[in-house]
Design an enzyme around this catalytic site. Structure first.
Site, PDB file in Angstrom:
ATOM      1  N   ASP A  46       0.850  -1.191   0.000  1.00  0.00           N
ATOM      2  CA  ASP A  46       0.000   0.000   0.000  1.00  0.00           C
ATOM      3  C   ASP A  46       0.888   1.245   0.000  1.00  0.00           C
ATOM      4  OD1 ASP A  46      -2.966   1.021   0.695  1.00  0.00           O
ATOM      5  OD2 ASP A  46      -1.503   2.256   1.761  1.00  0.00           O
ATOM      6  N   TYR A  51       3.254   9.691  -0.379  1.00  0.00           N
ATOM      7  CA  TYR A  51       4.353   9.106   0.393  1.00  0.00           C
ATOM      8  C   TYR A  51       5.712   9.318  -0.291  1.00  0.00           C
ATOM      9  CZ  TYR A  51       0.392   6.490   2.458  1.00  0.00           C
ATOM     10  OH  TYR A  51      -0.805   6.135   3.030  1.00  0.00           O
ATOM     11  N   LYS A  76      -2.547   5.989  -4.490  1.00  0.00           N
ATOM     12  CA  LYS A  76      -3.630   6.934  -4.179  1.00  0.00           C
ATOM     13  C   LYS A  76      -3.391   8.280  -4.847  1.00  0.00           C
ATOM     14  CE  LYS A  76      -3.584   4.764   0.378  1.00  0.00           C
ATOM     15  NZ  LYS A  76      -2.189   4.612   0.783  1.00  0.00           N
ATOM     16  N   HIS A 109      -7.240   9.765  -2.067  1.00  0.00           N
ATOM     17  CA  HIS A 109      -6.611   9.670  -0.747  1.00  0.00           C
ATOM     18  C   HIS A 109      -7.468  10.315   0.355  1.00  0.00           C
ATOM     19  CE1 HIS A 109      -2.294   9.180   1.002  1.00  0.00           C
ATOM     20  NE2 HIS A 109      -3.189   8.984   1.938  1.00  0.00           N
TER      21      HIS A 109
HETATM   22  N1  LIG Z   1      -5.145   6.452   3.669  1.00  0.00           N
HETATM   23  C1  LIG Z   1      -4.566   7.149   4.629  1.00  0.00           C
HETATM   24  O1  LIG Z   1      -4.877   8.332   4.841  1.00  0.00           O
HETATM   25  C2  LIG Z   1      -3.514   6.499   5.479  1.00  0.00           C
HETATM   26  C3  LIG Z   1      -3.028   7.146   6.617  1.00  0.00           C
HETATM   27  C4  LIG Z   1      -2.067   6.487   7.391  1.00  0.00           C
HETATM   28  C5  LIG Z   1      -1.623   5.239   7.021  1.00  0.00           C
HETATM   29  N2  LIG Z   1      -2.089   4.634   5.866  1.00  0.00           N
HETATM   30  C6  LIG Z   1      -1.609   3.303   5.409  1.00  0.00           C
HETATM   31  O2  LIG Z   1      -1.662   2.396   6.514  1.00  0.00           O
HETATM   32  C7  LIG Z   1      -0.349   1.855   6.714  1.00  0.00           C
HETATM   33  C8  LIG Z   1      -0.128   1.505   8.174  1.00  0.00           C
HETATM   34  O3  LIG Z   1      -0.349   2.630   9.004  1.00  0.00           O
HETATM   35  P1  LIG Z   1       0.815   3.435   9.758  1.00  0.00           P
HETATM   36  O4  LIG Z   1       2.074   3.276   9.018  1.00  0.00           O
HETATM   37  O5  LIG Z   1       0.316   4.816   9.966  1.00  0.00           O
HETATM   38  O6  LIG Z   1       0.844   2.786  11.197  1.00  0.00           O
HETATM   39  P2  LIG Z   1       0.905   1.328  11.852  1.00  0.00           P
HETATM   40  O7  LIG Z   1       1.102   0.288  10.812  1.00  0.00           O
HETATM   41  O8  LIG Z   1      -0.278   1.242  12.767  1.00  0.00           O
HETATM   42  O9  LIG Z   1       2.202   1.441  12.782  1.00  0.00           O
HETATM   43  C9  LIG Z   1       3.494   1.611  12.271  1.00  0.00           C
HETATM   44  C10 LIG Z   1       4.427   1.935  13.443  1.00  0.00           C
HETATM   45  O10 LIG Z   1       4.408   0.857  14.390  1.00  0.00           O
HETATM   46  C11 LIG Z   1       5.716   0.288  14.532  1.00  0.00           C
HETATM   47  N3  LIG Z   1       5.518  -1.169  14.516  1.00  0.00           N
HETATM   48  C12 LIG Z   1       5.199  -1.953  13.458  1.00  0.00           C
HETATM   49  N4  LIG Z   1       5.088  -3.237  13.827  1.00  0.00           N
HETATM   50  C13 LIG Z   1       5.335  -3.272  15.155  1.00  0.00           C
HETATM   51  C14 LIG Z   1       5.377  -4.330  16.092  1.00  0.00           C
HETATM   52  N5  LIG Z   1       5.134  -5.594  15.731  1.00  0.00           N
HETATM   53  N6  LIG Z   1       5.667  -4.019  17.397  1.00  0.00           N
HETATM   54  C15 LIG Z   1       5.902  -2.751  17.766  1.00  0.00           C
HETATM   55  N7  LIG Z   1       5.883  -1.700  16.906  1.00  0.00           N
HETATM   56  C16 LIG Z   1       5.607  -1.959  15.608  1.00  0.00           C
HETATM   57  C17 LIG Z   1       6.522   0.771  13.342  1.00  0.00           C
HETATM   58  O11 LIG Z   1       7.879   0.938  13.710  1.00  0.00           O
HETATM   59  P3  LIG Z   1       9.144   0.549  12.764  1.00  0.00           P
HETATM   60  O12 LIG Z   1       8.800   0.887  11.353  1.00  0.00           O
HETATM   61  O13 LIG Z   1      10.233   1.405  13.328  1.00  0.00           O
HETATM   62  O14 LIG Z   1       9.385  -0.924  12.964  1.00  0.00           O
HETATM   63  C18 LIG Z   1       5.872   2.113  13.038  1.00  0.00           C
HETATM   64  O15 LIG Z   1       6.398   3.103  13.884  1.00  0.00           O
HETATM   65  C19 LIG Z   1       0.574   2.963   6.196  1.00  0.00           C
HETATM   66  O16 LIG Z   1       1.898   2.526   5.975  1.00  0.00           O
HETATM   67  C20 LIG Z   1      -0.165   3.351   4.933  1.00  0.00           C
HETATM   68  O17 LIG Z   1       0.052   2.389   3.914  1.00  0.00           O
HETATM   69  C21 LIG Z   1      -3.035   5.261   5.109  1.00  0.00           C
END
Ligand SMILES: NC(=O)c1ccc[n+]([C@@H]2O[C@H](COP(=O)([O-])OP(=O)(O)OC[C@H]3O[C@@H](n4cnc5c(N)ncnc54)[C@H](OP(=O)(O)O)[C@@H]3O)[C@@H](O)[C@H]2O)c1
Length: 282
Positions: A46, A51, A76, A109
């Site tokens: 994704d 990004y 997006k 988005h």
């Molecule tokens: N459409 C939208 O508006 C929107 C907005 C936000 C996100 N997204 C999508 O959703 C995806 C995921 O959301 P996100 O990146 O915001 O947050 P997330 O996946 O909820 O969390 C990522 C964070 O958690 C840490 N992490 C990951 N696995 C872990 C584990 N097993 N134990 C402890 N910490 C862990 C990562 O650290 P490290 O990387 O340092 O390991 C990073 O800091 C994004 O990458 C994007 O593709 C979309």
């Protein structure tokens, strides 16, 4: 067992329920992270123009030796490109950055209801063109609220295949998810572990202790059992593996309910509110 189930979208396209997100991965780190994720077994990436790492996502997929058809890729439309002419240009750029002739899923988005005279309908009609010409196998939206979905239903032809929204135990977003379920719009849960903020919650750590899994695995498994699509982000290979191992245990119904009860409504939201978000990247 790491067999990731597919979810069949309302257009017949199949999407792996678990993928890998690349938000906030620096372009210079992205190809390595995506290569590692593909090595772990992820087959769904994704990304987004916003990004700034579509090029590196495409490079990693091409370098993997996997068939293009074996990896589900989402991107997006960025907030500055909602006018139909700009959206067409932006989509061409997305495909050329990725180095692909199609994406598996293309999303608007953000709805940006306070910009563009509130007209996200003509933006959606432009995505319908990309679907009809085959360059976006599926099309969907992101951060849409119920009233935005109702307006598309009233004024356009194609029901979005997905709505990608913020969902985690502190913001269960159940009303929007329920609207999606009733209208065959799959929910994709972004920030599924609230960027780590839910992992120290005692309810979650206690369930994790009981089932012998990590807090992140428990939260991600909760999403899977709710039927949502998730793509946790990590640049840490051990976490990429941890987050992929969700299919050899189950959370019992009472524990599912206990996690859902952590909902804080709007107070639990970590990202912008879609009704007011009006950011155009410079
Ligand atoms: N459409 C939208 O508006 C929107 C907005 C936000 C996100 N997204 C999508 O959703 C995806 C995921 O959301 P996100 O990146 O915001 O947050 P997330 O996946 O909820 O969390 C990522 C964070 O958690 C840490 N992490 C990951 N696995 C872990 C584990 N097993 N134990 C402890 N910490 C862990 C990562 O650290 P490290 O990387 O340092 O390991 C990073 O800091 C994004 O990458 C994007 O593709 C979309």
């Amino acid at each position: 067992m790491n067999a990731v189930p597919n979810i069949t979208l309302n257009d017949g396209n199949a999407i792996p329920q678990l993928g890998f997100g690349v938000f906030q991965i620096e372009p210079r780190d992205t190809a390595k992270a995506v290569s590692e994720a593909l090595e772990v077994g992820y087959r769904h990436i994704d990304t987004a123009e916003m990004y700034g790492n579509e090029k590196e996502v495409g490079e990693a997929i091409q370098a993997s030796g996997l068939d293009r058809d074996d990896v589900f890729v989402t991107s997006k439309l960025n907030n500055g490109s909602h006018e139909p002419h700009d959206a067409r240009e932006a989509f061409d750029t997305t495909l050329s950055e990725l180095g692909f002739d199609h994406v598996d899923l293309f999303l608007i988005h953000w709805p940006l209801p306070t910009l563009y005279d509130g007209d996200f309908v003509s933006t959606w009609r432009t995505l319908e063109e990309f679907h009809r010409d085959g360059r976006a196998t599926s099309i969907g939206v992101s951060n849409w609220q119920i009233e935005h979905l109702e307006r598309l239903a009233a004024e356009t032809d194609i029901v979005p295949a997905v709505n990608q929204i913020e969902v985690h135990p502190y913001l269960t977003n159940n009303a929007v998810r329920e609207y999606g379920r009733e209208h065959q719009i799959a929910t994709e849960a972004w920030s599924p572990i609230a960027q780590g903020k839910v992992l120290d919650d005692p309810t979650i750590t206690q369930i994790a202790y009981k089932v012998g899994e990590t807090p992140a695995q428990v939260v991600l498994r909760w999403h899977i059992q709710r039927g949502d699509i998730v793509f946790p982000k990590s640049v840490t290979p051990s976490r990429m593996k941890e987050n992929f191992e969700l299919f050899d245990f189950e959370i019992e119904p009472a524990d599912m309910d206990a996690i859902t009860a952590l909902d804080r409504g709007e107070d639990g939201r970590t990202g912008p509110n879609p009704d007011t978000f009006a950011y155009i990247p410079g």
